[in-house]
Design a protein around this motif. Structure first.
Motif, short mmCIF file in Angstrom:
data_model
loop_
_atom_site.label_atom_id
_atom_site.label_comp_id
_atom_site.label_asym_id
_atom_site.label_seq_id
_atom_site.Cartn_x
_atom_site.Cartn_y
_atom_site.Cartn_z
N GLN A 173 0.83 -1.21 0.00
CA GLN A 173 0.00 0.00 0.00
C GLN A 173 0.86 1.26 0.00
O GLN A 173 0.48 2.28 -0.59
CB GLN A 173 -0.95 -0.03 1.20
CG GLN A 173 -1.96 -1.16 1.09
CD GLN A 173 -3.04 -1.14 2.15
OE1 GLN A 173 -4.20 -1.43 1.87
NE2 GLN A 173 -2.70 -0.81 3.38
N ALA A 174 2.03 1.20 0.63
CA ALA A 174 2.96 2.33 0.54
C ALA A 174 3.41 2.54 -0.90
O ALA A 174 3.50 3.68 -1.38
CB ALA A 174 4.18 2.08 1.44
N GLN A 175 3.68 1.43 -1.59
CA GLN A 175 4.08 1.54 -3.00
C GLN A 175 2.93 2.08 -3.85
O GLN A 175 3.16 2.82 -4.81
CB GLN A 175 4.53 0.17 -3.52
CG GLN A 175 5.16 0.20 -4.90
CD GLN A 175 6.51 0.89 -4.92
OE1 GLN A 175 7.07 1.20 -3.88
NE2 GLN A 175 7.04 1.13 -6.10
N GLU A 176 1.70 1.71 -3.49
CA GLU A 176 0.54 2.27 -4.19
C GLU A 176 0.50 3.79 -4.03
O GLU A 176 0.20 4.51 -4.99
CB GLU A 176 -0.74 1.65 -3.63
CG GLU A 176 -2.02 2.17 -4.26
CD GLU A 176 -3.26 1.49 -3.71
OE1 GLU A 176 -4.36 2.08 -3.84
OE2 GLU A 176 -3.16 0.38 -3.17
N CYS A 177 0.80 4.28 -2.83
CA CYS A 177 0.84 5.72 -2.61
C CYS A 177 1.95 6.36 -3.45
O CYS A 177 1.78 7.47 -3.98
CB CYS A 177 1.05 6.02 -1.12
SG CYS A 177 -0.36 5.62 -0.07
N ALA A 178 3.08 5.67 -3.56
CA ALA A 178 4.18 6.17 -4.39
C ALA A 178 3.74 6.27 -5.85
O ALA A 178 4.10 7.22 -6.56
CB ALA A 178 5.40 5.27 -4.25
N TRP A 179 2.94 5.30 -6.30
CA TRP A 179 2.44 5.33 -7.67
C TRP A 179 1.52 6.54 -7.89
O TRP A 179 1.64 7.26 -8.87
CB TRP A 179 1.70 4.03 -7.98
CG TRP A 179 1.05 4.00 -9.32
CD1 TRP A 179 1.63 3.70 -10.51
CD2 TRP A 179 -0.33 4.30 -9.62
NE1 TRP A 179 0.72 3.78 -11.55
CE2 TRP A 179 -0.50 4.15 -11.02
CE3 TRP A 179 -1.42 4.66 -8.85
CZ2 TRP A 179 -1.71 4.36 -11.65
CZ3 TRP A 179 -2.64 4.88 -9.47
CH2 TRP A 179 -2.78 4.73 -10.86
N HIS A 180 0.61 6.77 -6.95
CA HIS A 180 -0.29 7.92 -7.07
C HIS A 180 0.50 9.23 -7.09
O HIS A 180 0.17 10.16 -7.85
CB HIS A 180 -1.29 7.94 -5.91
CG HIS A 180 -2.41 6.97 -6.07
ND1 HIS A 180 -3.34 7.05 -7.08
CD2 HIS A 180 -2.76 5.89 -5.32
CE1 HIS A 180 -4.22 6.06 -6.97
NE2 HIS A 180 -3.88 5.35 -5.92
N ARG A 181 1.52 9.32 -6.27
CA ARG A 181 2.33 10.54 -6.24
C ARG A 181 3.07 10.71 -7.58
O ARG A 181 3.22 11.84 -8.07
CB ARG A 181 3.33 10.49 -5.09
CG ARG A 181 4.13 11.79 -4.93
CD ARG A 181 5.07 11.73 -3.74
NE ARG A 181 5.93 12.90 -3.71
CZ ARG A 181 5.62 14.06 -3.12
NH1 ARG A 181 4.47 14.17 -2.49
NH2 ARG A 181 6.46 15.09 -3.15
N ALA A 182 3.52 9.61 -8.16
CA ALA A 182 4.18 9.69 -9.46
C ALA A 182 3.22 10.21 -10.53
O ALA A 182 3.62 11.00 -11.40
CB ALA A 182 4.72 8.31 -9.85
N ILE A 183 1.97 9.78 -10.46
CA ILE A 183 0.97 10.27 -11.42
C ILE A 183 0.75 11.76 -11.24
O ILE A 183 0.72 12.53 -12.22
CB ILE A 183 -0.36 9.50 -11.24
CG1 ILE A 183 -0.17 8.01 -11.53
CG2 ILE A 183 -1.45 10.09 -12.13
CD1 ILE A 183 0.22 7.69 -12.94
N LEU A 184 0.57 12.18 -9.98
CA LEU A 184 0.34 13.61 -9.71
C LEU A 184 1.55 14.46 -10.09
O LEU A 184 1.40 15.64 -10.43
CB LEU A 184 -0.01 13.81 -8.24
CG LEU A 184 -1.37 13.30 -7.77
CD1 LEU A 184 -1.54 13.54 -6.27
CD2 LEU A 184 -2.50 13.98 -8.54
N SER A 185 2.74 13.87 -10.01
CA SER A 185 3.97 14.60 -10.33
C SER A 185 4.28 14.59 -11.82
O SER A 185 5.30 15.14 -12.25
CB SER A 185 5.15 14.01 -9.55
OG SER A 185 4.94 14.10 -8.16
#
Length: 287
Positions: free
Chosen positions: A203-215
């Motif tokens: 789930q931490a990696q999922e958050c990293a994925w969402h942040r990558a999308i937003l960035s």
């Protein structure tokens, strides 16, 4: 879209809590363990009198504070930053007590399984108390992570940090649980702790994925993050499928883990294809 609808339904049970999310899915949160009220002051005072040859009245106020701290750290049924602070402080006190008292000092602690409150274990062991408190620290981190917004970078960063902390505590907990006398409830078993640690990392990696999308990161980098998320969810699903956990893992979790594995595997393929298209690698794009 069907996959995302299924994923939202599977994770939208009582064992999940959700801040907003770009794909509508919720993070899975771990429930807190429940305990019975216990007074530590009497048995500890008796041990001080018999083993240290000191008047226990000299420690009366300290022992009273310890009882109050336990009550405040174990009476809540829902996580909050204040509860997390109290649990952390109580854990520090338990670690100090274990340096001064034997683990089997005459105090009995009763704790219920976080996933099956009908199952309870009572042990006369300070290590057992510390393990249960550590579990609740990890559970509190998981619940707080799920309340962060995942539609902005700040919320994602906070959720990522909380989930990483939860994973670290579950990993640390496995070592201490092995020091406790058997039997323990299944939420403290090695297979369950491994499953929970892996779930928190996924789930931490999922958050990293969402942040990558937003960035607006490059598709190739987003694909790498998605691959790691897919792999972690696959490992979490495999851990949760351990035969000993069949009656303990929440029913909605296995499907949610498998679907998130498939979702991020598909996302990785899509992002790789987009990267190939942008760089005119057409053969690789359709491969």
């Amino acid at each position: 879209m069907f996959l995302l609808n299924r994923l939202t339904t599977a994770t939208g049970s009582g064992n999940s809590s959700g801040g907003g999310d770009a794909d509508g899915s919720a993070l899975l949160a771990v429930p807190l363990k429940a305990t019975e009220k216990t007074q530590c002051s009497g048995p500890l005072a008796a041990y001080i009198a018999s083993s240290y040859a000191e008047p226990p009245d000299a420690y009366r106020d300290d022992l009273r504070v310890l009882d109050a701290l336990r009550d405040s750290a174990t009476s809540a049924t829902d996580a909050s930053p204040a509860l997390l602070a109290r649990l952390t402080r109580y854990h520090a006190q338990l670690s100090f007590l274990l340096s001064k008292f034997p683990a089997d000092v005459n105090v009995k602690f009763t704790w219920r399984c976080a996933f099956d409150t009908t199952a309870a274990v009572t042990l006369q062991d300070l290590n057992f108390e510390r393990v249960a408190v550590l579990f609740n620290i990890a559970a509190a981190y998981s619940q707080l992570a799920g309340r962060e917004s995942r539609t902005d970078k700040e919320g994602l960063t906070k959720a990522f940090g909380a989930l990483q902390n939860a994973a670290g505590v579950f990993s640390h907990l496995a070592h201490h649980a092995a020091e406790c006398p058997a039997p323990l409830t299944l939420d403290l078993s090695s297979p369950m702790l491994t499953a929970l640690e892996t779930l928190m990392l996924a789930q931490a990696q999922e958050c990293a994925w969402h942040r990558a999308i937003l960035s607006h990161m490059k598709d190739a980098n987003v694909a790498r993050i998605a691959v790691h998320a897919a792999d972690l969810y696959a490992r979490a699903a495999e851990c949760a499928a351990h035969p000993s956990l069949a009656a303990t893992v929440p029913p909605a979790w296995p499907d949610a883990l498998r679907m998130k594995h498939l979702y991020y595997a598909a996302e990785a393929q899509y992002r790789r294809a987009q990267d190939c298209l942008a760089n005119a690698r057409y053969g690789e794009e359709v491969a």
